[in-house]
Design an enzyme around this catalytic site. Sequence first.
Site, PDB file in Angstrom:
ATOM      1  CB  THR A 114      -0.905   0.016   1.246  1.00 37.28           C
ATOM      2  OG1 THR A 114      -1.697  -1.155   1.266  1.00 37.28           O
ATOM      3  CG2 THR A 114      -1.801   1.232   1.253  1.00 37.28           C
ATOM      4  CB  THR A 115       3.632   2.302   2.272  1.00 32.00           C
ATOM      5  OG1 THR A 115       2.807   1.983   3.400  1.00 32.00           O
ATOM      6  CG2 THR A 115       4.398   3.561   2.579  1.00 32.00           C
ATOM      7  CE1 TYR A 165     -15.579  -0.991  -7.310  1.00 26.77           C
ATOM      8  CE2 TYR A 165     -15.470  -2.865  -8.799  1.00 26.77           C
ATOM      9  CZ  TYR A 165     -16.043  -1.671  -8.422  1.00 26.77           C
ATOM     10  OH  TYR A 165     -17.075  -1.144  -9.148  1.00 26.77           O
ATOM     11  CE1 TYR A 189      -2.410  -4.457   5.099  1.00 27.42           C
ATOM     12  CE2 TYR A 189      -1.652  -4.281   2.825  1.00 27.42           C
ATOM     13  CZ  TYR A 189      -1.998  -3.685   4.013  1.00 27.42           C
ATOM     14  OH  TYR A 189      -1.946  -2.314   4.121  1.00 27.42           O
ATOM     15  NE  ARG A 205      -4.611   1.889   2.498  1.00 30.51           N
ATOM     16  CZ  ARG A 205      -4.320   2.961   1.758  1.00 30.51           C
ATOM     17  NH1 ARG A 205      -4.702   3.015   0.488  1.00 30.51           N
ATOM     18  NH2 ARG A 205      -3.652   3.978   2.266  1.00 30.51           N
ATOM     19  CE  LYS A 249       0.518  -3.919   6.969  1.00 30.41           C
ATOM     20  NZ  LYS A 249       0.927  -3.147   5.769  1.00 30.41           N
ATOM     21  CB  ILE A 276       4.214  -4.599   7.961  1.00 32.02           C
ATOM     22  CG1 ILE A 276       4.631  -6.079   7.938  1.00 32.02           C
ATOM     23  CG2 ILE A 276       4.447  -3.966   6.580  1.00 32.02           C
ATOM     24  CD1 ILE A 276       3.925  -6.927   6.896  1.00 32.02           C
TER      25      ILE A 276
END
Length: 290
Positions: free
Chosen positions: A45-46, A108, A134, A139, A162, A202
């Site tokens: 993501t980052t 989505y 994750y 999100r 995570k 993380i």
Amino acid sequence: MMNFAGVYTALVTPFRNGEVDYEALKKLVELQIAGNVSGIVPVGTTGESPTLSPEEHLKVIETVVEVSAGRCQVIAGTGANSTQEAVYLTAEAKAIGADASLQVTPYYNKPTQEGLYRHFSTVADKVGLPIVLYNVPGRSGVPIAETTVARLAKNPVIRAVKEAAGSVDRVSTILDLCDITVLSGDDSLTLPMIAVGAKGIISVTSNIVPGEMSAMVKAALAGDFAKALEYHRKYYPFFRDQFIETNPIPIKAAMAMVGLMAEEYRLPLCELSPEHREKLAATMKRCGML
């Protein structure tokens, strides 16, 4: 068998003039290794993975693997909302030499828990690269249920999860149900999660202060929570302000302020608003980062 413990940096992807800045990326990897992190997580993501082309995505992973040269673990972000794409990216990352993959919940399309189980199992079985699940429902729109984590933990390829749902209680529930490594997905929850059994973080903050985050987690894992709490309290305002706008906008702005990289994003992400930039700068001064 690979173990996961300590600080893993969710690495930003530096851009310059619209292109990935690979020279800056190499310097960021060296900064992380100098900060004694356990591992680096590129193109999560980052790392703004949704806006990288498949070629850029794999080249970023390849660059991180080559520069780190076995000095720390590399957990490549290779998740997707298409199982076929996740299999492809994960197989490519394995061939490049990544140590493990970070597999985000498909976003989505909002799969059922059975769909999630089949998705992650397919990536694990077809590729064989160690997987860190994750869980980030904010999100992706869908959580990985604790019982689904327990089902997946029976697969020897799926080694860790995570947890970025903001729940410390989930850590206890997961560890009560199965034997899997839990890593915090929120810097501010690192210490409480470790207190109930998580093995590390993380981290977004470690992009800029890897040594301090490594020291905090090392102390916590050794049971020295008094020392760990000193680090937590010092950097908590920065942990908080990483989310004054969507990650990774604030962390990239902060890194640019200290000269680590150019401040550049790809649409639909854009620069930090002036009022938030002022607030972030004030927080960084308070934390001794500026």
